[in-house]
Design a protein around this motif. Structure first.
Motif, PDB file in Angstrom:
ATOM      1  N   TRP A  73       0.840  -1.196   0.000  1.00 15.99           N
ATOM      2  CA  TRP A  73       0.000   0.000   0.000  1.00 15.99           C
ATOM      3  C   TRP A  73       0.877   1.247   0.000  1.00 15.99           C
ATOM      4  O   TRP A  73       1.768   1.403   0.831  1.00 15.99           O
ATOM      5  CB  TRP A  73      -0.913   0.023   1.234  1.00 15.99           C
ATOM      6  CG  TRP A  73      -1.930  -1.074   1.248  1.00 15.99           C
ATOM      7  CD1 TRP A  73      -3.132  -1.086   0.617  1.00 15.99           C
ATOM      8  CD2 TRP A  73      -1.816  -2.331   1.909  1.00 15.99           C
ATOM      9  NE1 TRP A  73      -3.796  -2.266   0.836  1.00 15.99           N
ATOM     10  CE2 TRP A  73      -3.009  -3.058   1.639  1.00 15.99           C
ATOM     11  CE3 TRP A  73      -0.844  -2.929   2.704  1.00 15.99           C
ATOM     12  CZ2 TRP A  73      -3.242  -4.334   2.128  1.00 15.99           C
ATOM     13  CZ3 TRP A  73      -1.066  -4.200   3.192  1.00 15.99           C
ATOM     14  CH2 TRP A  73      -2.249  -4.891   2.903  1.00 15.99           C
ATOM     15  N   SER A  74       0.592   2.121  -0.930  1.00 22.15           N
ATOM     16  CA  SER A  74       1.354   3.366  -1.013  1.00 22.15           C
ATOM     17  C   SER A  74       0.865   4.354   0.051  1.00 22.15           C
ATOM     18  O   SER A  74      -0.310   4.317   0.459  1.00 22.15           O
ATOM     19  CB  SER A  74       1.194   3.988  -2.401  1.00 22.15           C
ATOM     20  OG  SER A  74       1.901   5.211  -2.476  1.00 22.15           O
ATOM     21  N   LEU A  75       1.762   5.228   0.498  1.00 23.37           N
ATOM     22  CA  LEU A  75       1.369   6.229   1.495  1.00 23.37           C
ATOM     23  C   LEU A  75       0.382   7.218   0.894  1.00 23.37           C
ATOM     24  O   LEU A  75       0.461   7.569  -0.286  1.00 23.37           O
ATOM     25  CB  LEU A  75       2.600   6.981   2.009  1.00 23.37           C
ATOM     26  CG  LEU A  75       3.687   6.161   2.707  1.00 23.37           C
ATOM     27  CD1 LEU A  75       4.745   7.078   3.301  1.00 23.37           C
ATOM     28  CD2 LEU A  75       3.094   5.276   3.799  1.00 23.37           C
ATOM     29  N   LYS A  76      -0.551   7.681   1.731  1.00 24.60           N
ATOM     30  CA  LYS A  76      -1.586   8.614   1.283  1.00 24.60           C
ATOM     31  C   LYS A  76      -1.508   9.898   2.106  1.00 24.60           C
ATOM     32  O   LYS A  76      -1.195   9.876   3.300  1.00 24.60           O
ATOM     33  CB  LYS A  76      -2.988   7.999   1.446  1.00 24.60           C
ATOM     34  CG  LYS A  76      -3.197   6.680   0.701  1.00 24.60           C
ATOM     35  CD  LYS A  76      -3.181   6.882  -0.799  1.00 24.60           C
ATOM     36  CE  LYS A  76      -3.472   5.558  -1.511  1.00 24.60           C
ATOM     37  NZ  LYS A  76      -3.437   5.715  -2.981  1.00 24.60           N
ATOM     38  N   SER A  77      -1.839  11.013   1.452  1.00 22.38           N
ATOM     39  CA  SER A  77      -1.904  12.294   2.158  1.00 22.38           C
ATOM     40  C   SER A  77      -3.230  12.415   2.902  1.00 22.38           C
ATOM     41  O   SER A  77      -4.237  11.822   2.497  1.00 22.38           O
ATOM     42  CB  SER A  77      -1.766  13.446   1.161  1.00 22.38           C
ATOM     43  OG  SER A  77      -1.895  14.686   1.834  1.00 22.38           O
ATOM     44  N   LEU A  78      -3.229  13.182   3.959  1.00 23.19           N
ATOM     45  CA  LEU A  78      -4.460  13.391   4.729  1.00 23.19           C
ATOM     46  C   LEU A  78      -5.348  14.404   4.030  1.00 23.19           C
ATOM     47  O   LEU A  78      -4.867  15.358   3.420  1.00 23.19           O
ATOM     48  CB  LEU A  78      -4.132  13.892   6.136  1.00 23.19           C
ATOM     49  CG  LEU A  78      -3.373  12.935   7.063  1.00 23.19           C
ATOM     50  CD1 LEU A  78      -3.059  13.616   8.375  1.00 23.19           C
ATOM     51  CD2 LEU A  78      -4.190  11.679   7.313  1.00 23.19           C
ATOM     52  N   CYS A  79      -6.637  14.220   4.159  1.00 23.96           N
ATOM     53  CA  CYS A  79      -7.619  15.163   3.640  1.00 23.96           C
ATOM     54  C   CYS A  79      -8.583  15.517   4.765  1.00 23.96           C
ATOM     55  O   CYS A  79      -9.096  14.627   5.447  1.00 23.96           O
ATOM     56  CB  CYS A  79      -8.381  14.561   2.456  1.00 23.96           C
ATOM     57  SG  CYS A  79      -9.664  15.657   1.789  1.00 23.96           S
ATOM     58  N   GLN A  80      -8.810  16.812   4.969  1.00 21.97           N
ATOM     59  CA  GLN A  80      -9.647  17.255   6.087  1.00 21.97           C
ATOM     60  C   GLN A  80     -11.125  16.929   5.899  1.00 21.97           C
ATOM     61  O   GLN A  80     -11.892  16.920   6.853  1.00 21.97           O
ATOM     62  CB  GLN A  80      -9.480  18.772   6.275  1.00 21.97           C
ATOM     63  CG  GLN A  80      -8.080  19.214   6.626  1.00 21.97           C
ATOM     64  CD  GLN A  80      -7.628  18.676   7.967  1.00 21.97           C
ATOM     65  OE1 GLN A  80      -8.436  18.486   8.871  1.00 21.97           O
ATOM     66  NE2 GLN A  80      -6.337  18.427   8.101  1.00 21.97           N
ATOM     67  N   THR A  81     -11.541  16.683   4.671  1.00 24.14           N
ATOM     68  CA  THR A  81     -12.981  16.500   4.404  1.00 24.14           C
ATOM     69  C   THR A  81     -13.363  15.057   4.101  1.00 24.14           C
ATOM     70  O   THR A  81     -14.551  14.754   3.978  1.00 24.14           O
ATOM     71  CB  THR A  81     -13.410  17.384   3.212  1.00 24.14           C
ATOM     72  OG1 THR A  81     -12.609  17.045   2.073  1.00 24.14           O
ATOM     73  CG2 THR A  81     -13.220  18.859   3.559  1.00 24.14           C
ATOM     74  N   ARG A  82     -12.401  14.140   3.945  1.00 19.58           N
ATOM     75  CA  ARG A  82     -12.725  12.761   3.589  1.00 19.58           C
ATOM     76  C   ARG A  82     -12.174  11.802   4.630  1.00 19.58           C
ATOM     77  O   ARG A  82     -10.960  11.716   4.853  1.00 19.58           O
ATOM     78  CB  ARG A  82     -12.144  12.414   2.214  1.00 19.58           C
ATOM     79  CG  ARG A  82     -12.784  13.155   1.069  1.00 19.58           C
ATOM     80  CD  ARG A  82     -12.148  12.784  -0.268  1.00 19.58           C
ATOM     81  NE  ARG A  82     -12.356  11.349  -0.562  1.00 19.58           N
ATOM     82  CZ  ARG A  82     -11.376  10.471  -0.590  1.00 19.58           C
ATOM     83  NH1 ARG A  82     -10.129  10.828  -0.323  1.00 19.58           N
ATOM     84  NH2 ARG A  82     -11.624   9.189  -0.876  1.00 19.58           N
ATOM     85  N   TRP A  83     -13.084  11.045   5.270  1.00 16.01           N
ATOM     86  CA  TRP A  83     -12.672  10.059   6.266  1.00 16.01           C
ATOM     87  C   TRP A  83     -11.838   8.953   5.631  1.00 16.01           C
ATOM     88  O   TRP A  83     -10.928   8.409   6.238  1.00 16.01           O
ATOM     89  CB  TRP A  83     -13.913   9.445   6.935  1.00 16.01           C
ATOM     90  CG  TRP A  83     -14.461  10.289   8.029  1.00 16.01           C
ATOM     91  CD1 TRP A  83     -15.547  11.097   7.982  1.00 16.01           C
ATOM     92  CD2 TRP A  83     -13.925  10.428   9.348  1.00 16.01           C
ATOM     93  NE1 TRP A  83     -15.723  11.737   9.176  1.00 16.01           N
ATOM     94  CE2 TRP A  83     -14.741  11.329  10.039  1.00 16.01           C
ATOM     95  CE3 TRP A  83     -12.830   9.881  10.009  1.00 16.01           C
ATOM     96  CZ2 TRP A  83     -14.516  11.693  11.356  1.00 16.01           C
ATOM     97  CZ3 TRP A  83     -12.601  10.235  11.328  1.00 16.01           C
ATOM     98  CH2 TRP A  83     -13.434  11.130  11.983  1.00 16.01           C
ATOM     99  N   GLU A  84     -12.196   8.611   4.360  1.00 18.47           N
ATOM    100  CA  GLU A  84     -11.471   7.529   3.702  1.00 18.47           C
ATOM    101  C   GLU A  84      -9.976   7.811   3.620  1.00 18.47           C
ATOM    102  O   GLU A  84      -9.152   6.899   3.708  1.00 18.47           O
ATOM    103  CB  GLU A  84     -12.025   7.290   2.290  1.00 18.47           C
ATOM    104  CG  GLU A  84     -13.429   6.711   2.252  1.00 18.47           C
ATOM    105  CD  GLU A  84     -14.494   7.798   2.283  1.00 18.47           C
ATOM    106  OE1 GLU A  84     -15.671   7.483   2.039  1.00 18.47           O
ATOM    107  OE2 GLU A  84     -14.139   8.963   2.554  1.00 18.47           O
ATOM    108  N   SER A  85      -9.610   9.092   3.433  1.00 16.60           N
ATOM    109  CA  SER A  85      -8.193   9.429   3.305  1.00 16.60           C
ATOM    110  C   SER A  85      -7.445   9.147   4.598  1.00 16.60           C
ATOM    111  O   SER A  85      -6.292   8.692   4.581  1.00 16.60           O
ATOM    112  CB  SER A  85      -8.030  10.908   2.915  1.00 16.60           C
ATOM    113  OG  SER A  85      -8.325  11.759   4.015  1.00 16.60           O
ATOM    114  N   ARG A  86      -8.085   9.398   5.730  1.00 14.32           N
ATOM    115  CA  ARG A  86      -7.444   9.129   7.010  1.00 14.32           C
ATOM    116  C   ARG A  86      -7.282   7.622   7.232  1.00 14.32           C
ATOM    117  O   ARG A  86      -6.258   7.165   7.739  1.00 14.32           O
ATOM    118  CB  ARG A  86      -8.243   9.754   8.148  1.00 14.32           C
ATOM    119  CG  ARG A  86      -8.228  11.279   8.123  1.00 14.32           C
ATOM    120  CD  ARG A  86      -8.980  11.878   9.286  1.00 14.32           C
ATOM    121  NE  ARG A  86      -8.900  13.327   9.231  1.00 14.32           N
ATOM    122  CZ  ARG A  86      -7.939  14.052   9.822  1.00 14.32           C
ATOM    123  NH1 ARG A  86      -6.981  13.437  10.496  1.00 14.32           N
ATOM    124  NH2 ARG A  86      -7.929  15.363   9.724  1.00 14.32           N
TER     125      ARG A  86
END
Length: 350
Positions: free
Chosen positions: A39-52
């Motif tokens: 799994w590649s690292l993902k950036s955080l997004c303040q509006t999407r729970w999936e990103s966290r």
């Protein structure tokens, strides 16, 4: 939710820092790809729970690989700041048992919230079913607090052993400053000593005291008022005057301040007057510094930050003794100031 918790903000701050280190350089991203396969690292997004969820998942399921990638960046990168930050993240944050526990906990919680969130966004979801799902989510949090956290610690210990990390929480550094209770106890001890030395001078204690005890108290008072064989008070004379003072009508006095006023008007008991002046001055020295510091923030504002010490002292005195200041007759004060100099008087008064 995470913004309300300091540890939560710090945790996701670390996650974002790890992603940023690799994402800001193609060379560093290649190092990441060489170590992290699934799994590649993902950036955080303040509006999407999936990103966290995805960002935590990539770290949680590949902690060993991510740490190895950071260590390689620390060894190979030409940017000293980036290399130092990568090494710090690998050797401190990712090697910290508390961080491992947080990773396990946040992944489980966010993953469950994300599943419920997807159900609630479904077009076929009815209101009754939505309420049921929310109640289940609340029940999940309650159950996780009781049993889930213990399971998270067990899982974190297994990860720690795999990574060669001691599965223990770091000891918090204890502050060595004085506790409030200790400070209060010290203050009360000081007042006990004060009462032991000066307590007999209070009117309610002075009335009816026997001669033997009165003389003993006068001798006890001599020691704190003595410096290099010189004393501010004559013990024998103080004892004599206090005995004579007992014969006067003192029942109307309720506190030492009234006694001192009476002695000043009488002008016959100099030693007793000195003793009472010292008695009334000591409590002021206990609180004056604290009072001055509390007033300082009102006096020394941003616009007055360059004032001289003399002016600051004057403004502080005016602020502290504002009740006395309000009772002063300014016209009379100006006249007294002007009279002291003839030229000044001609300009101000005449």
């Amino acid at each position: 939710m995470t913004n309300k918790c300091i540890k939560g903000k710090n945790f996701f701050g670390f996650i974002q820092r790890i992603y940023t280190i690799f994402a800001n350089s193609t060379k560093r991203w290649e190092i990441l790809k060489d170590n992290v396969k699934a799994w590649s690292l993902k950036s955080l997004c303040q509006t999407r729970w999936e990103s966290r969820v995805e960002s935590v998942k990539a770290i949680k399921l590949q902690l060993v690989d991510v740490r190895e990638a950071l260590l390689q960046v620390g060894e190979k990168d030409n940017d000293a700041a980036i290399a130092s930050e990568a090494t710090s993240l690998a050797e401190k944050e990712l090697s910290d048992f508390e961080f491992l526990v947080s990773t396990v906990v946040w992944y489980e919680v966010l993953n469950h919230v994300n599943i419920v969130s997807k159900k609630l966004r479904s077009k076929d979801m009815h209101l009754d079913n939505a309420i049921t799902e929310i109640k289940k989510l609340i029940g999940y949090f309650k159950n996780y607090r009781e049993t889930g956290f213990l399971k998270a610690i067990v899982e974190a210990k297994e990860i720690a052993i795999e990574m060669g990390i001691d599965p223990i929480f770091p000891q918090k550094r204890l502050l060595k400053g004085k506790k409030a209770i200790s400070s209060l106890e010290t203050r009360f001890e000081q007042f006990k000593e004060y009462d032991k030395v000066f307590g007999f001078l209070f009117p309610q204690n002075l009335r009816g005291i026997v001669d033997k005890d009165l003389k003993l108290y006068c001798h006890r008072l001599e020691k704190p008022l003595k410096f290099e064989e010189r004393s501010d008070n004559d013990v024998e004379e103080l004892y004599t005057k206090l005995k004579l003072f007992e014969t006067l009508e003192t029942n109307e006095f309720s506190n030492p301040k009234d006694v001192l006023k009476f002695l000043k008007e009488l002008d016959y008991f100099p030693n007793a007057s000195i003793a009472y002046r010292i008695l009334l001055t000591i409590p002021v020295t206990v609180a004056s510094a604290e009072r001055s510091f509390s007033k300082l923030k009102f006096v020394k504002s941003y616009l007055r930050s360059t004032m001289t010490q003399k002016r600051l002292n004057g403004l502080a005195m005016i602020s502290i003794e504002n009740e006395i200041l309000e009772s002063i007759d300014y016209e009379e004060l100006i006249n007294q100031f002007a009279i002291k100099n003839a030229r000044r008087a001609s300009r101000i008064v005449g």
